[in-house]
Design a protein around this motif. Sequence first.
Motif, PDB file in Angstrom:
ATOM      1  N   ASP A 186      -6.742  64.175  21.397  1.00  0.00           N
ATOM      2  CA  ASP A 186      -6.927  63.060  22.335  1.00  0.00           C
ATOM      3  C   ASP A 186      -5.635  62.273  22.510  1.00  0.00           C
ATOM      4  N   HIS A 187      -5.495  61.718  23.692  1.00  0.00           N
ATOM      5  CA  HIS A 187      -4.381  60.823  23.999  1.00  0.00           C
ATOM      6  C   HIS A 187      -4.942  59.421  24.210  1.00  0.00           C
ATOM      7  N   VAL A 188      -4.210  58.422  23.740  1.00  0.00           N
ATOM      8  CA  VAL A 188      -4.681  57.035  23.817  1.00  0.00           C
ATOM      9  C   VAL A 188      -3.585  56.169  24.426  1.00  0.00           C
ATOM     10  N   ILE A 189      -3.987  55.223  25.236  1.00  0.00           N
ATOM     11  CA  ILE A 189      -3.067  54.217  25.776  1.00  0.00           C
ATOM     12  C   ILE A 189      -3.449  52.868  25.182  1.00  0.00           C
ATOM     13  N   THR A 190      -2.448  52.165  24.646  1.00  0.00           N
ATOM     14  CA  THR A 190      -2.674  50.793  24.192  1.00  0.00           C
ATOM     15  C   THR A 190      -1.537  49.926  24.742  1.00  0.00           C
ATOM     16  N   THR A 191      -1.417  48.690  24.287  1.00  0.00           N
ATOM     17  CA  THR A 191      -0.429  47.797  24.896  1.00  0.00           C
ATOM     18  C   THR A 191       0.456  47.146  23.832  1.00  0.00           C
ATOM     19  N   ASP A 192       1.550  46.596  24.297  1.00  0.00           N
ATOM     20  CA  ASP A 192       2.471  45.876  23.400  1.00  0.00           C
ATOM     21  C   ASP A 192       1.885  44.557  22.916  1.00  0.00           C
ATOM     22  N   PHE A 193       0.781  44.128  23.492  1.00  0.00           N
ATOM     23  CA  PHE A 193       0.165  42.862  23.077  1.00  0.00           C
ATOM     24  C   PHE A 193      -0.644  43.001  21.779  1.00  0.00           C
ATOM     25  N   GLU A 194      -0.858  44.226  21.327  1.00  0.00           N
ATOM     26  CA  GLU A 194      -1.923  44.409  20.322  1.00  0.00           C
ATOM     27  C   GLU A 194      -1.596  43.865  18.942  1.00  0.00           C
ATOM     28  N   HIS A 195      -2.664  43.497  18.284  1.00  0.00           N
ATOM     29  CA  HIS A 195      -2.689  43.074  16.885  1.00  0.00           C
ATOM     30  C   HIS A 195      -2.705  44.340  16.013  1.00  0.00           C
ATOM     31  N   ASN A 196      -2.317  44.202  14.769  1.00  0.00           N
ATOM     32  CA  ASN A 196      -2.341  45.362  13.861  1.00  0.00           C
ATOM     33  C   ASN A 196      -3.739  45.933  13.649  1.00  0.00           C
ATOM     34  N   SER A 197      -4.767  45.166  13.958  1.00  0.00           N
ATOM     35  CA  SER A 197      -6.131  45.697  13.834  1.00  0.00           C
ATOM     36  C   SER A 197      -6.385  46.819  14.831  1.00  0.00           C
ATOM     37  N   VAL A 198      -5.611  46.858  15.901  1.00  0.00           N
ATOM     38  CA  VAL A 198      -5.635  47.978  16.847  1.00  0.00           C
ATOM     39  C   VAL A 198      -4.504  48.956  16.526  1.00  0.00           C
ATOM     40  N   LEU A 199      -3.315  48.422  16.290  1.00  0.00           N
ATOM     41  CA  LEU A 199      -2.145  49.294  16.130  1.00  0.00           C
ATOM     42  C   LEU A 199      -2.251  50.182  14.894  1.00  0.00           C
ATOM     43  N   ALA A 241      -9.707  48.620  32.638  1.00  0.00           N
ATOM     44  CA  ALA A 241     -10.953  49.382  32.572  1.00  0.00           C
ATOM     45  C   ALA A 241     -11.095  50.304  33.774  1.00  0.00           C
ATOM     46  N   ALA A 242     -10.773  49.784  34.949  1.00  0.00           N
ATOM     47  CA  ALA A 242     -10.922  50.600  36.166  1.00  0.00           C
ATOM     48  C   ALA A 242     -10.014  51.823  36.099  1.00  0.00           C
ATOM     49  N   ALA A 243      -8.800  51.631  35.607  1.00  0.00           N
ATOM     50  CA  ALA A 243      -7.881  52.768  35.482  1.00  0.00           C
ATOM     51  C   ALA A 243      -8.404  53.766  34.456  1.00  0.00           C
ATOM     52  N   ALA A 244      -8.888  53.261  33.335  1.00  0.00           N
ATOM     53  CA  ALA A 244      -9.430  54.151  32.302  1.00  0.00           C
ATOM     54  C   ALA A 244     -10.583  54.968  32.860  1.00  0.00           C
ATOM     55  N   HIS A 245     -11.493  54.302  33.541  1.00  0.00           N
ATOM     56  CA  HIS A 245     -12.678  55.002  34.048  1.00  0.00           C
ATOM     57  C   HIS A 245     -12.315  56.011  35.142  1.00  0.00           C
ATOM     58  N   ALA A 246     -11.308  55.678  35.936  1.00  0.00           N
ATOM     59  CA  ALA A 246     -10.876  56.620  36.994  1.00  0.00           C
ATOM     60  C   ALA A 246     -10.351  57.913  36.388  1.00  0.00           C
ATOM     61  N   HIS A 247      -9.895  57.829  35.132  1.00  0.00           N
ATOM     62  CA  HIS A 247      -9.369  59.024  34.458  1.00  0.00           C
ATOM     63  C   HIS A 247     -10.353  59.567  33.423  1.00  0.00           C
ATOM     64  N   GLY A 248     -11.580  59.115  33.478  1.00  0.00           N
ATOM     65  CA  GLY A 248     -12.602  59.626  32.567  1.00  0.00           C
ATOM     66  C   GLY A 248     -12.441  59.159  31.135  1.00  0.00           C
ATOM     67  N   ALA A 249     -11.688  58.082  30.927  1.00  0.00           N
ATOM     68  CA  ALA A 249     -11.467  57.564  29.567  1.00  0.00           C
ATOM     69  C   ALA A 249     -12.356  56.351  29.328  1.00  0.00           C
ATOM     70  N   ARG A 250     -12.613  56.054  28.067  1.00  0.00           N
ATOM     71  CA  ARG A 250     -13.378  54.860  27.735  1.00  0.00           C
ATOM     72  C   ARG A 250     -12.431  53.687  27.505  1.00  0.00           C
ATOM     73  N   PHE A 251     -12.962  52.485  27.740  1.00  0.00           N
ATOM     74  CA  PHE A 251     -12.153  51.272  27.596  1.00  0.00           C
ATOM     75  C   PHE A 251     -12.685  50.448  26.435  1.00  0.00           C
ATOM     76  N   VAL A 252     -11.842  50.264  25.437  1.00  0.00           N
ATOM     77  CA  VAL A 252     -12.189  49.465  24.255  1.00  0.00           C
ATOM     78  C   VAL A 252     -11.471  48.126  24.374  1.00  0.00           C
ATOM     79  N   LEU A 253     -12.241  47.044  24.385  1.00  0.00           N
ATOM     80  CA  LEU A 253     -11.669  45.709  24.569  1.00  0.00           C
ATOM     81  C   LEU A 253     -11.753  44.927  23.268  1.00  0.00           C
ATOM     82  N   ASP A 254     -10.602  44.437  22.813  1.00  0.00           N
ATOM     83  CA  ASP A 254     -10.555  43.564  21.637  1.00  0.00           C
ATOM     84  C   ASP A 254     -10.648  42.119  22.125  1.00  0.00           C
ATOM     85  N   ALA A 255     -11.826  41.537  21.969  1.00  0.00           N
ATOM     86  CA  ALA A 255     -12.057  40.172  22.455  1.00  0.00           C
ATOM     87  C   ALA A 255     -11.929  39.145  21.322  1.00  0.00           C
ATOM     88  N   SER A 256     -11.188  39.496  20.284  1.00  0.00           N
ATOM     89  CA  SER A 256     -11.066  38.594  19.123  1.00  0.00           C
ATOM     90  C   SER A 256     -10.525  37.222  19.502  1.00  0.00           C
TER      91      SER A 256
END
Lengths: 80, 379
Positions: B87-100, B160-175
Motif C-alpha cells: 500500500d501507498h499512503v499520503i500524509t502531510t507535513d502538519f502531522e503529529h508523531n501519533s500519525v508519523l 477527502a474528495a481527492a482520496a475518494h476519487a482515487h479509491g483511497a480511504r481518508f483518516v482524519l486526526d481531529a485531536s
Amino acid sequence: MAREKTEHIVVSFASTFDAMEAERLCQEAGVAGRIIPLPVEIDSECGLAWSMPADDAALAAFHAATEGHLVPEGVHRLML
Amino acid sequence: MIYLNNAATTIQKPPAVAEAVVAAMAGAGSSSRGASASDLAAARSVAGARVKLARLIGFTHPERVIFTLNATMALNIAIFGSLRPGDHVITTDFEHNSVLRPLHELERRGVIELDYLRADAAGRLHMEELEGLFRPSTRAVVATHASNLTGAITDAAALAAAAHAHGARFVLDASQTLGALPVDMAALGADILCFTGHKALMGPQGTGGLAVAPDLELDPLVHGGTGVKSADPFQPLSWPEHLEAGTMNGHGLAGLDAALEFLLDLGADRVAEHEAALRERFVAGARAIPGITVYGAEDGHAHTGVIALNLAGVDSSTLADRLAFEYDIATRAGLHCAPRIHESLGTLQTGAVRFSFGWYTRPDDVDAALRALADIAAA
C-alpha cells in the motif's frame, strides 16, 4: 429458597451497545422489563439480554420502542 | 496560574466531569462484564458517551464509535488496521508523531510506501501538489484537521474528495479540533475520525477513540476479552467489541460522557468563536512586540486557538521557563511532537513556544501573557 420459574420473553442483541440502547428506549417508552445476563441457552454476540413478561403486548411494545434504532439478534421464550 | 497549554491537555473542565469520575469510581462496575446494578451503570455511561460523541460529529452509527485510551491508540488502530503490504499512503507535513511514527514504522518494515503533502516556510500546505502524489496503490490519506503547532486548519473535505476519487480511504486526526470547532464527519469526508477526550472535549485523560464509517473494514489492533462471545477463539465481528478488547476506562468515560453533555449544550460553534477572538487579540498584541516572530499567522489557513512564536535572542525553552516561573503562565516549548512542520518553518533546531487557548481562557489571560512577553522582550 427455590424460586418458581415462569415463562419470559428474552431478546438477545448483537452488541452491548444495542442492549443498552434497548434498555434506554424501553424505559423512555415505559416498556416493562429489564436487562439480565444472557441465559446460557442462548448463543449471542452480547452477554446481556432484555427480559420481559411472556406477553405478546409487551413484545409489541418492545418492537415499537426499538424499531428504527436497532435490530434484535433473537427473540426467545424461556422459563426463567 | 494562567494556563495556556490547552493544545496539550485542558486542565480547566466543567465541574460535572470530575464529579462523574468520582461517582463512577465509587459505584460503577465494568461495562459488559456483568448485569448487576453497578455493571449496568458502567454500561449505560459508556453507551451514553457513544451516543453523545456520535451526535457531536453528526454520525448516525454510535455503535461504530470505538473508545480507546487516547488518540494515538485510535490512530494506530486506523493505520495498522487499514494498511496491507504494497500500500501507498499520503500524509502531510502538519502531522503529529501519533500519525508519523506508526507510518514510519510500517515504512521501515517495508509494508508501505509513504509520501508527504509539503508545507512551506510560511506554514502553508501545498494543496496544489496533492493530485500528483497519488498512485494506483494509494490506500489511504491520513491527515490532521489542524496543526498542533500553528493552529492552521487543513482543508479536510478537499483531502477527502481527492482520496475518494482515487479509491483511497481518508483518516482524519481531529485531536486538535473536536470540541474546539464544529466537526461534521460526513461533511469532512472522513472514513475514520480519530479523537482525544482530554483536550478541547474537556474530558479526562485516558479517553479517546475513533468513529468508523459504515461498511468500512478495519482489522483489530488489540485482541482479547470483550465480555461477549467468550467461547469464540477470535475477536467478535460485532461493533464496537470488534475493536475494543480489555476492560475499558469506564471511570474516564463517565467523565467524558459528562463533558460531552456540557459541550453539546454549549455548542462547539461558541467555543470556536471564543477561541478565534482570543487568537486575534493575542496575535495582534504579539506582533507589536519587537523581536517576536509569530509562525503561520498569515498562512492562508483558518486557525484554532493555537499560536507558536519565538522571541529573538531568547531560547524557546528559556522563554517558556521564564513565563512559567516568573509570571506563572503555562505554555509549551520544544518541538511539540511535530517535527516536520518545525522543519518547514525553520524551527527544528530552535523549537518554538506554543500558546494554546480553551473555553475557560479569558481575554485577561491573553493580556497577561502579552504583558509578560513585552517585559521579557524589553529586558
